[in-house]
Motif scaffolding. Structure first.
Motif, PDB file in Angstrom:
ATOM      1  N   MET A   1       0.826  -1.208   0.000  1.00 24.91           N
ATOM      2  CA  MET A   1       0.000   0.000   0.000  1.00 24.91           C
ATOM      3  C   MET A   1       0.861   1.259   0.000  1.00 24.91           C
ATOM      4  SD  MET A   1      -3.171  -0.719   2.504  1.00 24.91           S
ATOM      5  CE  MET A   1      -4.609  -1.565   1.913  1.00 24.91           C
ATOM      6  N   ILE A   2       1.925   1.266   0.785  1.00 22.24           N
ATOM      7  CA  ILE A   2       2.814   2.432   0.795  1.00 22.24           C
ATOM      8  C   ILE A   2       3.503   2.585  -0.548  1.00 22.24           C
ATOM      9  CG2 ILE A   2       4.961   3.334   1.785  1.00 22.24           C
ATOM     10  CD1 ILE A   2       3.985   2.341   4.482  1.00 22.24           C
ATOM     11  N   SER A   3       3.934   1.478  -1.130  1.00 19.19           N
ATOM     12  CA  SER A   3       4.568   1.518  -2.447  1.00 19.19           C
ATOM     13  C   SER A   3       3.612   2.072  -3.498  1.00 19.19           C
ATOM     14  CB  SER A   3       5.027   0.115  -2.831  1.00 19.19           C
ATOM     15  OG  SER A   3       5.384   0.047  -4.173  1.00 19.19           O
ATOM     16  N   ASP A   4       2.379   1.595  -3.498  1.00 20.28           N
ATOM     17  CA  ASP A   4       1.384   2.087  -4.456  1.00 20.28           C
ATOM     18  C   ASP A   4       1.068   3.564  -4.230  1.00 20.28           C
ATOM     19  OD1 ASP A   4       1.255  -0.388  -5.617  1.00 20.28           O
ATOM     20  OD2 ASP A   4      -0.597  -0.986  -4.597  1.00 20.28           O
ATOM     21  N   HIS A   5       1.044   3.980  -2.985  1.00 20.95           N
ATOM     22  CA  HIS A   5       0.764   5.385  -2.667  1.00 20.95           C
ATOM     23  C   HIS A   5       1.834   6.293  -3.267  1.00 20.95           C
ATOM     24  CE1 HIS A   5      -0.304   8.965  -0.407  1.00 20.95           C
ATOM     25  NE2 HIS A   5       0.956   9.028   0.023  1.00 20.95           N
ATOM     26  N   PHE A   6       3.108   5.972  -3.023  1.00 16.01           N
ATOM     27  CA  PHE A   6       4.179   6.815  -3.534  1.00 16.01           C
ATOM     28  C   PHE A   6       4.298   6.715  -5.058  1.00 16.01           C
ATOM     29  CE2 PHE A   6       5.818   6.597   0.907  1.00 16.01           C
ATOM     30  CZ  PHE A   6       5.703   7.950   1.158  1.00 16.01           C
ATOM     31  N   ARG A   7       4.002   5.551  -5.605  1.00 13.03           N
ATOM     32  CA  ARG A   7       4.050   5.390  -7.050  1.00 13.03           C
ATOM     33  C   ARG A   7       2.984   6.243  -7.727  1.00 13.03           C
ATOM     34  NH1 ARG A   7       4.106  -0.480  -8.037  1.00 13.03           N
ATOM     35  NH2 ARG A   7       6.121  -0.321  -7.011  1.00 13.03           N
ATOM     36  N   SER A   8       1.767   6.259  -7.187  1.00 11.14           N
ATOM     37  CA  SER A   8       0.695   7.060  -7.775  1.00 11.14           C
ATOM     38  C   SER A   8       0.922   8.555  -7.511  1.00 11.14           C
ATOM     39  CB  SER A   8      -0.659   6.635  -7.229  1.00 11.14           C
ATOM     40  OG  SER A   8      -0.774   6.962  -5.877  1.00 11.14           O
ATOM     41  N   LYS A   9       1.558   8.885  -6.410  1.00 16.32           N
ATOM     42  CA  LYS A   9       1.844  10.283  -6.092  1.00 16.32           C
ATOM     43  C   LYS A   9       2.890  10.858  -7.056  1.00 16.32           C
ATOM     44  CE  LYS A   9       2.823  13.161  -2.082  1.00 16.32           C
ATOM     45  NZ  LYS A   9       3.176  13.159  -0.671  1.00 16.32           N
ATOM     46  N   ASN A  10       3.862  10.032  -7.458  1.00 17.75           N
ATOM     47  CA  ASN A  10       4.907  10.490  -8.377  1.00 17.75           C
ATOM     48  C   ASN A  10       4.391  10.642  -9.809  1.00 17.75           C
ATOM     49  OD1 ASN A  10       6.849  10.659  -6.401  1.00 17.75           O
ATOM     50  ND2 ASN A  10       7.616   8.595  -6.741  1.00 17.75           N
ATOM     51  N   LYS A  11       3.315   9.937 -10.173  1.00 21.30           N
ATOM     52  CA  LYS A  11       2.759  10.021 -11.520  1.00 21.30           C
ATOM     53  C   LYS A  11       2.002  11.315 -11.770  1.00 21.30           C
ATOM     54  CE  LYS A  11       2.401   5.167 -12.689  1.00 21.30           C
ATOM     55  NZ  LYS A  11       1.499   4.093 -13.093  1.00 21.30           N
ATOM     56  N   LYS A  12       1.533  11.942 -10.713  1.00 23.29           N
ATOM     57  CA  LYS A  12       0.724  13.163 -10.853  1.00 23.29           C
ATOM     58  C   LYS A  12       1.543  14.347 -11.198  1.00 23.29           C
ATOM     59  CE  LYS A  12      -3.012  11.796  -7.902  1.00 23.29           C
ATOM     60  NZ  LYS A  12      -3.786  12.061  -6.735  1.00 23.29           N
TER      61      LYS A  12
END
Length: 58
Positions: free
Chosen positions: A47-58
């Motif tokens: 979940m933390i990995s997905d959070h930071f991954r989606s945050k960097n895409k924005k």
């Protein structure tokens, strides 16, 4: 991100239960608690990995 913290807290709780209620290292109860804690930590890290991954895409 909040759910990841909950999963980490549950993992810590299951580790505590495994240490506290297990009579020995290879007791079935302590092994079950350890497996559940491992799964909780795995989900929390994902979940933390997905959070930071989606945050960097924005």
């Amino acid at each position: 991100m909040g759910m990841a913290i909950i999963y980490f807290a549950m993992g810590i709780g299951f580790i505590y239960l495994a240490i506290h209620y297990g009579d020995s290292t290879w007791d079935l109860t302590s092994l079950i608690f350890a497996v559940v804690a491992t799964l909780d930590f795995g989900v929390g890290f994902k979940m933390i990995s997905d959070h930071f991954r989606s945050k960097n895409k924005k």
